[in-house]
Write an enzyme that holds these catalytic residues in place. Sequence first.
Site, PDB file in Angstrom:
ATOM      1  N   ASP B 198       0.827  -1.226   0.000  1.00 16.54           N
ATOM      2  CA  ASP B 198       0.000   0.000   0.000  1.00 16.54           C
ATOM      3  C   ASP B 198       0.860   1.274   0.000  1.00 16.54           C
ATOM      4  O   ASP B 198       1.624   1.515   0.927  1.00 16.54           O
ATOM      5  CB  ASP B 198      -0.877  -0.075   1.272  1.00 16.54           C
ATOM      6  CG  ASP B 198      -1.723   1.161   1.536  1.00 16.54           C
ATOM      7  OD1 ASP B 198      -1.721   2.087   0.720  1.00 16.54           O
ATOM      8  OD2 ASP B 198      -2.401   1.166   2.594  1.00 16.54           O
ATOM      9  N   HIS B 370      -4.001   4.513   6.562  1.00 23.62           N
ATOM     10  CA  HIS B 370      -2.856   4.013   5.787  1.00 23.62           C
ATOM     11  C   HIS B 370      -1.552   4.408   6.462  1.00 23.62           C
ATOM     12  O   HIS B 370      -1.370   5.564   6.845  1.00 23.62           O
ATOM     13  CB  HIS B 370      -2.884   4.591   4.373  1.00 23.62           C
ATOM     14  CG  HIS B 370      -4.129   4.268   3.619  1.00 23.62           C
ATOM     15  ND1 HIS B 370      -4.272   3.136   2.856  1.00 23.62           N
ATOM     16  CD2 HIS B 370      -5.326   4.919   3.544  1.00 23.62           C
ATOM     17  CE1 HIS B 370      -5.487   3.119   2.321  1.00 23.62           C
ATOM     18  NE2 HIS B 370      -6.144   4.185   2.730  1.00 23.62           N
TER      19      HIS B 370
END
Lengths: 557, 557
Positions: B198, B370
């Site tokens: 990610d 994130h």
Amino acid sequence: MTLIKQETDKVRVFALGGVGEIGKNMYVVEVDEDIIVIDAGLMFPDDEMLGIDIVIPDISYLEANLERVRGIILTHGHEDHIGALPYIMKKLNVPVYGTKLTLGIVKGKLVEKGLDKSVDLRLIDGKSQLKIGTTTVNFFRTNHSIPDSVGVCIETAHGAIVHTGDFKFDQNPVDGVYSDIGKMATIGEKGVLCLLSDSTNAERPGVSMSESVVGQGIKEAFYGAKGRIIVATFASNVHRVQQVINAAQKTKRKVTVSGRSMLRIVSIAMELGYLHVNDGTLIDIADVDKYSDDEITILTTGSQGEPMSALSRMAKGAHRQITIKSSDTIIISATPIPGNEKSVTKIVDLLFRTGADVIFGQKQVHTSGHGYQEELKLMLNLMKPKYFVPIHGEFRMQHVHSKIARTCGVKQDRIFLIDKGEVIEFIDGDGKLNGKVPSGNVLIDGIGVGDVGNIVLRDRRLLSKDGILVVVVTLNKANNVIISGPDIISRGFVYVRESEKLLEEASALVTETLTKCMVENVNEWSSLKSNIRDVLSRHLFEKTRRRPMILPIIMEV
Amino acid sequence: MTLIKQETDKVRVFALGGVGEIGKNMYVVEVDEDIIVIDAGLMFPDDEMLGIDIVIPDISYLEANLERVRGIILTHGHEDHIGALPYIMKKLNVPVYGTKLTLGIVKGKLVEKGLDKSVDLRLIDGKSQLKIGTTTVNFFRTNHSIPDSVGVCIETAHGAIVHTGDFKFDQNPVDGVYSDIGKMATIGEKGVLCLLSDSTNAERPGVSMSESVVGQGIKEAFYGAKGRIIVATFASNVHRVQQVINAAQKTKRKVTVSGRSMLRIVSIAMELGYLHVNDGTLIDIADVDKYSDDEITILTTGSQGEPMSALSRMAKGAHRQITIKSSDTIIISATPIPGNEKSVTKIVDLLFRTGADVIFGQKQVHTSGHGYQEELKLMLNLMKPKYFVPIHGEFRMQHVHSKIARTCGVKQDRIFLIDKGEVIEFIDGDGKLNGKVPSGNVLIDGIGVGDVGNIVLRDRRLLSKDGILVVVVTLNKANNVIISGPDIISRGFVYVRESEKLLEEASALVTETLTKCMVENVNEWSSLKSNIRDVLSRHLFEKTRRRPMILPIIMEV
């Protein structure tokens, strides 16, 4: 002590643009019979304003009171303060006051529209004192992201109305021209009835970084670069341009300029002495390949991701002279203006894909031209206003600026958080809200001014969503017989080749509806049309979940 | 030491969505004959995609290789990872694997489309080990802004292909469910051939703030509030919702829920045990006025400024049950997703105008799901991959993530900065780029899938800019005589009432052009039409600087 009645006056203050929004700044101060306008800016259209080029303030109030409008004062040369001038000067034939650089930029714009001969431009500086009508007006120098910016001080019998313009306090200004804090203090001491102050960065705590710190950041990037350097910034930020040129000269690089507005402003600023470039530094863009890569700097527009700008064309490989190399260093010396984030990151992504070194979003290469909270407080404390009006910002920023004014001792009921058109009236030095004047957006598309109204925009929005379906049928009105059609043509609705059946069904449905109407003797055209529209709209929505605009056209022979 | 030749395999890895963009995540791992799909997300359209509802990946590669597709693994329940499912499951009839909450959310979506009976949903958790086809697949728990998220580990003969899903490392997870660092380390020890990780926050230095710190911020806002509290956040952020409910319970407030997606997710999360609410805390929105203001919390959607959301309706005074009072405290517990900045600040401005206390853009009430740079490094160091692929991000973020991988010891030539469709092929554990598979955007408007092509979009763009002008004329083809028209109808071009003369001129011009054509015996319809288009287009541009779409229609009787 004897009470002497002071000279009575009536002062009115309002905004025709620039409050509740970032852009199209235009403020009006009326002192008895004199109307003085401060700034005449444009705004770029938002996503809802389809097809619109620019937006300017509605000046119908000024037109209606034309004989009292004494002049327009420009605080500095940014588009959101001067951009409406070429559109409104046809209607307002009054003197325009501005500093040297501001008028230099304005003149360029007027020449483009063929208006330079007819507009009466009058030069001022930070020391000027004028009579505009019967009203005395003073100015004070400020720092901003363009040189030669000023604040305005309009004298009234009960204290001054002060408009800060856009400002920051820069303790190391690139050109050595400091904010005139002394003069501000003097104005404050003399008495300020009402302060109108820039709210852009009211949400940011602390103090904005000095422009010269950016110069350091740029210089470091220059030291680190091995190939060509491409710098994108706002053309009007002459200090920034100066610092790029300084860094280039320091590292023995030539500078070439790309982009129409950059070329124009660089030439104006050099001509007027705001930009200093050694002989031999500037080269023509056609000559870039005559030098080695580490001798080249390309100064360009496009820091906001504008699709047609020079940087954007470079990123897409569509620039006639410059093709980006993986050895290039690209500095985006700007932050995206709210609303431009997506288009900027799109261009930045394309630049990254070229393999070049992209410097973007880093503190050291950009600073704001608008003061942060502590600077706003300094202005408030210098001016010590009786009344306060936070301007130049969205409502949120004005709101936060109000709170800041409270902490500087302005009383809550003396703070006016105004909307466009709302009038603050001061009688004998006491202010209150009193009524509204017309205000709003004038949308400019092409050469028309003011003729893109709500209906046109609404139609564009409808068209943009699901396209249009035109149904044409020719009737013999004498005997109510369809003699041609119905023909169906669509644009922006469905991919016609894949939707033949759908369109055939639609055509059959129109025939059926018309036939039924005629049997029932409904032959008013408007009824026929609305019947066709209803039936088709229902059918198409059921089949596709889309709602194209439906335009029935009935021809009669 | 005897050299034993290991089992040969061919592994292919590519993305059908999620690289070079934020959204519509879909990754494909092929191990010999098995095709395994990871995620099936949607993306919201950008400004250029006029009238489009959502965008999903082009799955034509999967359709062409349908007999080898063994299953779809979902890493978590966010729209950009599951939102395409209802559209692709009609074409891909394969098992769908997901954790309990993920499948709960998916089931709700499938029910809406009447697909819940036909899709084979299979439950997994962080400990599952499955055979998908002949390939072994393991999972590991991660932290993210939705509970029950996992990473995926696909075994191959030369090491695992690991896909992190969306992740952060939260050292104080709200639900006490930690990232399974132990298992990640074990996977890393066993050998990772390729890591897909990610990249969303690759540009942010340091470590992301723990979700539970946000809980503190929210609680403080609750302590300070005197009237009602309105909290807007992402419905799927169940931890955030839990923390709002905790703060409400702590301060003896009831909670009511507004907004369709919030209602749906709260009910699913409660039913599945992911959200814990005391009896009596939740009340119906209709009962809000039965309590005093300081006993009320309103939990709502709309943190992204979505025009039809509950918060947006409240801000505009158009919400059926809730009218905002100046005593309310409104907490926007989210940051704008890139591209939404303008619509969010528009709503925030409206909220400020109500006089309510608005908490927006403050660190303490939101954190990202994130991981930041140091977390990305931790993942890299745990997995110690031979090859690395930065995924889930715009190119810029992938690029920065590549640099981070370099600092963690991944060799430059083993980092693949791929674009959609680019295939990384591993033969005997050696990877290289090898070809492309079809990939792209499928634009969904209404119920049609894939039929809004470039032509339709191009037409919508043209229509949105300057509108349309339809010219209809009926001809007698036998003797080339105009028997009706030319009639001109325009939409979205000019305000008709102010432009009668312009349109009359246009009509006369068409008659003139047609007459001339017929004299010259140009009676091919296509030539007639293009003549009309050219003449009109030139004339209108000259008069207005606008370029409406011109649609000539010739009827024949």
